[in-house]
Design an enzyme around this catalytic site. Structure first.
Site, mmCIF file in Angstrom:
data_model
loop_
_atom_site.group_PDB
_atom_site.id
_atom_site.type_symbol
_atom_site.label_atom_id
_atom_site.label_comp_id
_atom_site.label_asym_id
_atom_site.label_seq_id
_atom_site.Cartn_x
_atom_site.Cartn_y
_atom_site.Cartn_z
ATOM 1 N N ARG A 44 27.725 45.431 23.932
ATOM 2 C CA ARG A 44 26.714 44.872 24.847
ATOM 3 C C ARG A 44 25.296 45.154 24.374
ATOM 4 N NH1 ARG A 44 29.663 41.002 27.139
ATOM 5 N NH2 ARG A 44 31.621 41.856 27.938
ATOM 6 N N GLU A 56 22.357 32.361 29.491
ATOM 7 C CA GLU A 56 22.619 33.621 28.788
ATOM 8 C C GLU A 56 21.267 34.163 28.330
ATOM 9 O OE1 GLU A 56 26.080 33.825 26.179
ATOM 10 O OE2 GLU A 56 24.844 34.828 24.662
ATOM 11 N N ARG A 93 35.625 35.569 12.775
ATOM 12 C CA ARG A 93 34.759 36.759 12.751
ATOM 13 C C ARG A 93 35.601 38.028 12.708
ATOM 14 N NH1 ARG A 93 30.383 37.680 17.513
ATOM 15 N NH2 ARG A 93 32.195 37.126 18.783
ATOM 16 N N TYR A 122 34.725 28.057 19.899
ATOM 17 C CA TYR A 122 34.289 29.459 20.032
ATOM 18 C C TYR A 122 35.450 30.408 19.721
ATOM 19 C CZ TYR A 122 32.671 33.830 22.160
ATOM 20 O OH TYR A 122 32.346 35.143 22.391
HETATM 21 C C1 3EB Z 1 30.172 37.255 27.087
HETATM 22 O O1 3EB Z 1 29.650 38.254 27.567
HETATM 23 C C2 3EB Z 1 29.292 36.048 26.982
HETATM 24 O O2 3EB Z 1 30.735 36.216 20.822
HETATM 25 O O3 3EB Z 1 29.092 37.281 19.873
HETATM 26 C C3 3EB Z 1 27.706 37.170 24.650
HETATM 27 C C4 3EB Z 1 27.259 37.899 23.547
HETATM 28 C C5 3EB Z 1 28.770 36.292 24.528
HETATM 29 C C6 3EB Z 1 27.880 37.766 22.306
HETATM 30 C C7 3EB Z 1 29.630 36.779 20.865
HETATM 31 C C8 3EB Z 1 29.378 36.162 23.267
HETATM 32 C C9 3EB Z 1 28.949 36.887 22.174
HETATM 33 O O4 3EB Z 1 31.360 37.206 26.739
HETATM 34 C C10 3EB Z 1 29.260 35.466 25.659
#
Ligand code: 3EB
Length: 352
Positions: free
Chosen positions: A229, A337, A163, A156
């Site tokens: 978010r 999630e 990215r 990741y």
């Molecule tokens: C977080 O909040 C949980 O790497 O694109 C949530 C939404 C999460 C998007 C991303 C990762 C991603 O960190 C993981």
């Protein structure tokens, strides 16, 4: 379907409620079908001539055959010819899927997933630039073995590094006004990225209960995740809320480790906190509420499905459309999630 001067409106059919369009081709439907998402451990069962993203993860809790999630546009779409990917779009929006196999081995010291993620995002932004859709609204990222470690680095983190480099190389912001996203571990296939882009900017929303992901501390990787978010997008007579993957994180830390019930409840509180932000910015006269969302939930352990469903259902209306997929979250200590979409009709923009 409507007068073109009314502009595009988007409708997303839940795979749980829909007639199965994946096996029957209809040109009337295809003219309005932006894209399609299928899921399951088998081969995708589709012959549609539109970009499709297949999520290599099993649906939980469903016994009967289910169709795909289809994104339908009120105004007709055309195929956007581009060497990099199969895309569909109209005067307002563009949708496409980029899939890249991971190149073998280290290249110039860069692990394969880092390399592929960077290449994929450069391709993605190249398409947006060439076809004049400057704004990336939402990206859906799926990759195998997301928490695995190779080349001395968690995969990741490799993805995040690539990215972010892809954004930067394409002259895109890596903090602040960044797209909504999810990054999920699946059980096979290439790195797969579906994207929705537009000609108008979105409002990037954050969650006051969480540190913005692009500001996470170094312990999660020196090159940080590039997502907001949620994105609040405006079409001519419609507002679209694209909620990113949301988990049981407060500040930057995972909470309720080992307790999927509490994690689910914390996740729903985080979603509510993002909805509260959306409601400060919405052009609609009504507020976004949890039960307006069409949800996709990623559940790490299939055995947790009943606990998760009970909690989600008790917070939604009885006809809630929730797709549960058995997939990996990007942190080993997260068991759930949840992401979602909602849309509202708004007064038409005064200058179309
Ligand atoms: C977080 O909040 C949980 O790497 O694109 C949530 C939404 C999460 C998007 C991303 C990762 C991603 O960190 C993981």
């Amino acid at each position: 379907m409507q007068d073109p001067k009314d502009g595009t409106q988007l409708f997303v059919s839940s795979p749980l409620a829909l007639t199965d369009h994946t096996t029957s081709r209809s040109s009337a439907l295809e003219n309005h079908l932006l894209g399609s998402i299928s899921f399951g451990m088998g081969r995708p069962n589709t012959n549609l001539n539109v970009p499709c993203q297949h999520i290599h993860a099993a649906a939980l809790h469903l016994s009967e055959h289910i169709g795909a999630e289809n994104w339908l546009s009120s105004s007709p779409l055309r195929k956007i010819e581009d060497a990099s990917a199969n895309c569909h779009g109209n005067q307002d929006i563009l949708w496409g899927v980029i899939e890249l196999p991971e190149s073998l081995g280290i290249q110039d010291g860069t692990p394969p997933l880092d390399h592929s993620a960077r290449a994929a995002y450069q391709q993605l932004f190249g398409i947006l630039d060439r076809h004049h859709y400057p704004y990336l609204w939402r990206a859906w990222n799926y990759m195998p073995d997301i928490t695995g470690i190779t080349h001395g680095q968690e995969r990741y983190q490799q993805f995040n590094a690539g990215r972010q480099k892809g954004f930067a190389a394409s002259a895109r912001a890596v903090t602040g006004n960044v797209p909504a996203a999810c990054a999920i571990g699946v059980h096979g296939g290439p790195l797969s990225i579906a994207f929705l882009a537009g000609r108008k900017p979105t409002i990037a929303l954050e969650n006051p209960r969480q540190i913005s992901a692009y500001n996470y501390p170094d312990q999660y990787g020196a090159l940080r995740p590039t997502f907001s978010r949620a994105s609040l997008a405006t079409l001519h007579r419609q507002e679209l809320l694209l909620l990113s993957g949301t988990a049981s994180i407060l500040g930057h830390a995972t909470t309720h480790i080992g307790d999927v019930a509490q994690q689910t409840q914390e996740t729903l509180r985080n979603i509510q906190a993002v909805l509260d932000q959306a409601n400060l910015h919405t052009q609609s006269s009504t507020a976004y509420q949890l039960h307006d969302l069409q949800l996709r939930a990623y559940v790490r352990h299939a055995k947790d499905i009943d606990v998760v469903r009970r909690i989600v259902n008790s917070n939604m209306k009885s006809n809630a459309q929730v797709l549960y997929l058995n997939a990996d979250i990007c942190r080993q200590d997260l068991d759930i999630e949840i992401e979602g979409i909602a849309w509202k009709t708004i007064a038409p923009a005064s200058n179309p």
